[in-house]
Design an enzyme around this catalytic site. Structure first.
Site, PDB file in Angstrom:
ATOM      1  N   HIS A  80      14.049  25.013  30.199  1.00 23.80           N
ATOM      2  CA  HIS A  80      12.621  25.005  30.274  1.00 23.80           C
ATOM      3  C   HIS A  80      12.036  26.208  30.439  1.00 23.80           C
ATOM      4  O   HIS A  80      12.815  27.078  31.216  1.00 23.80           O
ATOM      5  CB  HIS A  80      12.244  24.166  31.506  1.00 23.80           C
ATOM      6  CG  HIS A  80      10.502  23.535  31.612  1.00 23.80           C
ATOM      7  ND1 HIS A  80       9.717  24.305  32.159  1.00 23.80           N
ATOM      8  CD2 HIS A  80      10.124  22.513  30.977  1.00 23.80           C
ATOM      9  CE1 HIS A  80       8.683  23.960  32.023  1.00 23.80           C
ATOM     10  NE2 HIS A  80       8.748  22.438  31.478  1.00 23.80           N
ATOM     11  N   ASP A  89      12.515  15.258  29.919  1.00 22.96           N
ATOM     12  CA  ASP A  89      12.527  14.424  28.581  1.00 22.96           C
ATOM     13  C   ASP A  89      14.166  13.945  28.698  1.00 22.96           C
ATOM     14  O   ASP A  89      14.239  13.163  27.601  1.00 22.96           O
ATOM     15  CB  ASP A  89      12.575  15.128  27.291  1.00 22.96           C
ATOM     16  CG  ASP A  89      11.022  15.792  27.094  1.00 22.96           C
ATOM     17  OD1 ASP A  89      10.147  14.747  27.263  1.00 22.96           O
ATOM     18  OD2 ASP A  89      10.612  16.719  26.604  1.00 22.96           O
TER      19      ASP A  89
HETATM   20  N1  CMC Z   1      20.595  24.199  24.787  1.00 18.55           N
HETATM   21  C1  CMC Z   1      21.390  25.285  24.450  1.00 18.55           C
HETATM   22  N2  CMC Z   1      20.905  26.691  24.848  1.00 18.55           N
HETATM   23  C2  CMC Z   1      19.665  26.575  25.330  1.00 18.55           C
HETATM   24  C3  CMC Z   1      18.616  25.762  25.621  1.00 18.55           C
HETATM   25  C4  CMC Z   1      19.361  24.412  24.995  1.00 18.55           C
HETATM   26  N3  CMC Z   1      18.570  23.222  25.530  1.00 18.55           N
HETATM   27  N4  CMC Z   1      17.579  26.035  26.021  1.00 18.55           N
HETATM   28  C5  CMC Z   1      17.571  27.328  25.979  1.00 18.55           C
HETATM   29  N5  CMC Z   1      18.879  27.626  25.704  1.00 18.55           N
HETATM   30  C6  CMC Z   1      19.204  29.220  25.720  1.00 18.55           C
HETATM   31  C7  CMC Z   1      18.593  29.966  24.640  1.00 18.55           C
HETATM   32  O1  CMC Z   1      19.458  30.061  23.475  1.00 18.55           O
HETATM   33  C8  CMC Z   1      18.780  31.266  25.309  1.00 18.55           C
HETATM   34  O2  CMC Z   1      19.993  31.880  25.231  1.00 18.55           O
HETATM   35  P1  CMC Z   1      20.119  33.682  24.888  1.00 18.55           P
HETATM   36  O3  CMC Z   1      19.710  34.158  26.183  1.00 18.55           O
HETATM   37  O4  CMC Z   1      21.692  33.548  24.921  1.00 18.55           O
HETATM   38  O5  CMC Z   1      19.376  33.658  23.603  1.00 18.55           O
HETATM   39  C9  CMC Z   1      18.564  30.964  26.856  1.00 18.55           C
HETATM   40  O6  CMC Z   1      18.891  29.629  27.095  1.00 18.55           O
HETATM   41  C10 CMC Z   1      16.963  31.103  27.171  1.00 18.55           C
HETATM   42  O7  CMC Z   1      16.340  30.315  26.195  1.00 18.55           O
HETATM   43  P2  CMC Z   1      14.868  30.455  25.825  1.00 18.55           P
HETATM   44  O8  CMC Z   1      14.800  30.163  24.134  1.00 18.55           O
HETATM   45  O9  CMC Z   1      14.380  31.840  26.256  1.00 18.55           O
HETATM   46  O10 CMC Z   1      13.988  29.444  26.342  1.00 18.55           O
HETATM   47  P3  CMC Z   1      12.568  29.194  26.359  1.00 18.55           P
HETATM   48  O11 CMC Z   1      11.810  29.239  27.454  1.00 18.55           O
HETATM   49  O12 CMC Z   1      11.885  29.952  25.061  1.00 18.55           O
HETATM   50  O13 CMC Z   1      12.541  27.695  25.725  1.00 18.55           O
HETATM   51  C11 CMC Z   1      12.784  25.156  25.613  1.00 18.55           C
HETATM   52  C12 CMC Z   1      12.356  26.515  26.479  1.00 18.55           C
HETATM   53  C13 CMC Z   1      12.183  24.001  26.724  1.00 18.55           C
HETATM   54  C14 CMC Z   1      12.091  25.339  24.365  1.00 18.55           C
HETATM   55  C15 CMC Z   1      14.076  25.253  25.298  1.00 18.55           C
HETATM   56  O14 CMC Z   1      14.968  25.246  26.674  1.00 18.55           O
HETATM   57  C16 CMC Z   1      14.748  23.991  24.435  1.00 18.55           C
HETATM   58  O15 CMC Z   1      14.792  24.272  23.402  1.00 18.55           O
HETATM   59  N6  CMC Z   1      15.140  22.709  25.224  1.00 18.55           N
HETATM   60  C17 CMC Z   1      15.545  21.920  24.319  1.00 18.55           C
HETATM   61  C18 CMC Z   1      14.263  21.159  23.851  1.00 18.55           C
HETATM   62  C19 CMC Z   1      13.659  20.500  24.999  1.00 18.55           C
HETATM   63  O16 CMC Z   1      14.378  19.736  25.872  1.00 18.55           O
HETATM   64  N7  CMC Z   1      12.504  20.503  25.398  1.00 18.55           N
HETATM   65  C20 CMC Z   1      11.451  19.958  26.292  1.00 18.55           C
HETATM   66  C21 CMC Z   1      10.944  20.877  26.960  1.00 18.55           C
HETATM   67  S1  CMC Z   1      10.469  19.846  28.715  1.00 18.55           S
HETATM   68  C22 CMC Z   1       9.031  19.074  28.151  1.00 18.55           C
HETATM   69  C23 CMC Z   1       7.993  19.678  27.507  1.00 18.55           C
HETATM   70  O17 CMC Z   1       7.694  20.786  27.713  1.00 18.55           O
HETATM   71  O18 CMC Z   1       7.485  18.963  26.882  1.00 18.55           O
END
Ligand code: CMC
Length: 428
Positions: free
Chosen positions: A306, A363
């Site tokens: 998140h 989710d």
């Molecule tokens: N699986 C694997 N790696 C992950 C995941 C994941 N679900 N989420 C984040 N990471 C890694 C990401 O690759 C990054 O790694 P590094 O630092 O090595 O580059 C690190 O964790 C930080 O992630 P980020 O991309 O900076 O995180 P973000 O804040 O941009 O994205 C997110 C948040 C929710 C989009 C992401 O965690 C994700 O894609 N999760 C899976 C989809 C999901 O479950 N979405 C629902 C979110 S909650 C409800 C809503 O908002 O609707």
């Protein structure tokens, strides 16, 4: 003395004001930055950018805290009432009994869709995604309002909010019925919010759906847990569209489209697809974790991570308990639930997820509960949207009521060619 931060560029310094929220969270006020220094701030994804002040929802992502109008989310589980929560979010305080009764009566009176609006469903292909239908129908609904662009009076706003919160459930149920070729079931004014939704989804003209108060409570709590989450992608979209003084219906329709994305609300359906893939033998849970960690693979562990929570999402914690209750009430088991629990256990002890503070989000378990209740996967994100609607309405209203708001208009750093020459087509 007012707090400031000193910014120094090329030996020249400026004092920038610091503003603080109720819990003391600081932000550097850069509203005059460009005028003073000629510089902009660069923050793709807005991870460090405050777009507004808001008194609706408070999150402390490090501590795993979520509060609606100051009330901890956990307190809503005692006697979950989604309609009461909606009023709280929109109008800023818990309703008095007569206010809640009046609002509930407005919801009941507004549950029906205009017959003209009902015919719109026939124009969609049978397999149209329900989120596309929902967005289109919210916009279309505006056209059936007498005066949908002027919502200045509090009473008119309350009526419109009630109508939207009520009708979104009817639209969602009708989208589902249409996709199955089933007759539309009219709302029943004797039923409460969640019961009425389940009735419109699952009753037949000759067979009333049997309602279980525990499932009704579970659904109330699920909608409450989705009701607002401050400036997430869809809410920011609603505010962005609303900042152009676009009407409430258009702004909400845009919010639905943003929520549809698999990184946002669409993740609840993506979690089930991922779990089904594992169940059907496509991947073992260990391979799934390895794939999520592999930086050359775009796959992510859906339902994990998140932007704000760097701790267990409090909504996921509560949903895990709801899942246990629903499954034991329905005396049902689901192999996907066992796979989900196993995946969570693996991820929570894996250094990749520990180091990045990736925990289950809202989710991760919600789809499993929807599945147990009989909601099909392509309706999961619609369920999220029904829950989020009061939050979007509250955020739109808060922005609309603020004096002196500006249209949202970010800047960019242009990286294209400096100067190019137009070449007529016959000479290219
Ligand atoms: N699986 C694997 N790696 C992950 C995941 C994941 N679900 N989420 C984040 N990471 C890694 C990401 O690759 C990054 O790694 P590094 O630092 O090595 O580059 C690190 O964790 C930080 O992630 P980020 O991309 O900076 O995180 P973000 O804040 O941009 O994205 C997110 C948040 C929710 C989009 C992401 O965690 C994700 O894609 N999760 C899976 C989809 C999901 O479950 N979405 C629902 C979110 S909650 C409800 C809503 O908002 O609707």
């Amino acid at each position: 003395m007012a707090e400031t931060a000193t910014l120094t560029i090329d030996g020249k310094s400026w004092e920038l004001p610091i503003i603080r929220g109720t819990a003391g969270e600081p932000a550097i006020d850069v509203t005059k930055l460009r005028d003073l220094t000629g510089h902009l701030t660069y923050d793709p994804g807005y991870g460090n950018t405050v777009s507004c002040t808001s008194a609706i929802t408070y999150i402390d992502g490090d501590a795993g805290i979520l509060r609606y109008r100051g009330i901890p989310i956990e307190q809503f589980s005692q006697r979950p009432n989604f309609v009461e929560t909606a009023w709280l979010l929109i109008f800023g305080r818990l309703p008095k009994p007569h206010e809640l009764a009046a609002f509930s009566a407005k919801l009941t009176a507004n549950a029906h869709l205009h017959e003209g609006l009902k015919h719109h469903f026939e124009g969609f292909p049978i397999d149209a995604p329900p989120m596309a239908i929902l967005s289109a129908m919210i916009n279309a609904k505006g056209c059936f309002e007498d005066d949908f662009t002027h919502l200045e009076a509090e009473e008119a706003f309350e009526e419109t909010a009630a109508s939207l919160i009520s009708k979104v459930r009817t639209i969602a149920a009708y989208a589902y019925r249409r996709s199955r070729g089933l007759p539309f079931i009219y709302p029943d004014p004797r039923l409460r919010y969640c019961a009425n939704f389940l009735h419109m989804m699952f009753s037949m003209p000759y067979d009333q759906h049997l309602l279980d108060p525990d499932i009704e409570d579970a659904l109330n709590l699920i909608f409450i847990l989705h009701a607002d989450h401050e400036q997430n992608c869809s809410t920011s979209t609603v505010r962005m569209v609303g900042s152009a003084k676009a009407n409430l219906f258009a702004s909400l329709a845009a919010g639905v489209c943003a929520l549809w994305g698999p990184l946002h609300g669409g993740a609840n359906a993506a979690v089930i697809e991922m779990l089904e893939g594992i169940h059907q033998g496509g991947l073992t849970p260990e391979q799934c974790i390895a794939k999520a960690k592999d930086k050359t693979d775009p796959f992510r562990l859906m339902g994990f991570g998140h932007r704000v929570y760097k701790n267990y999402d409090p909504r996921a914690k509560m949903l895990k308990q709801v899942a246990d209750k629903v499954f034991s009430k329905l005396r049902r088991s689901d192999p996907l639930l066992d796979i989900a629990r196993g995946l969570e256990e693996l991820a929570l002890k894996d250094p990749y997820f520990i180091d990045r503070k990736l925990y289950p989000n809202v989710d991760f378990y919600s789809g499993l509960i929807f599945r147990a209740i009989g909601i099909p996967t392509n309706m999961f994100t619609v369920m999220f949207a029904i829950g989020r609607l009061p939050g979007w309405i509250a955020q739109w209203k808060e922005q609309h009521d603020q004096v002196g708001g500006r249209i949202a208009r970010p800047r960019q750093i242009y990286t294209g060619p400096e100067l190019a020459t137009y070449v007529p087509i016959e000479r290219r």
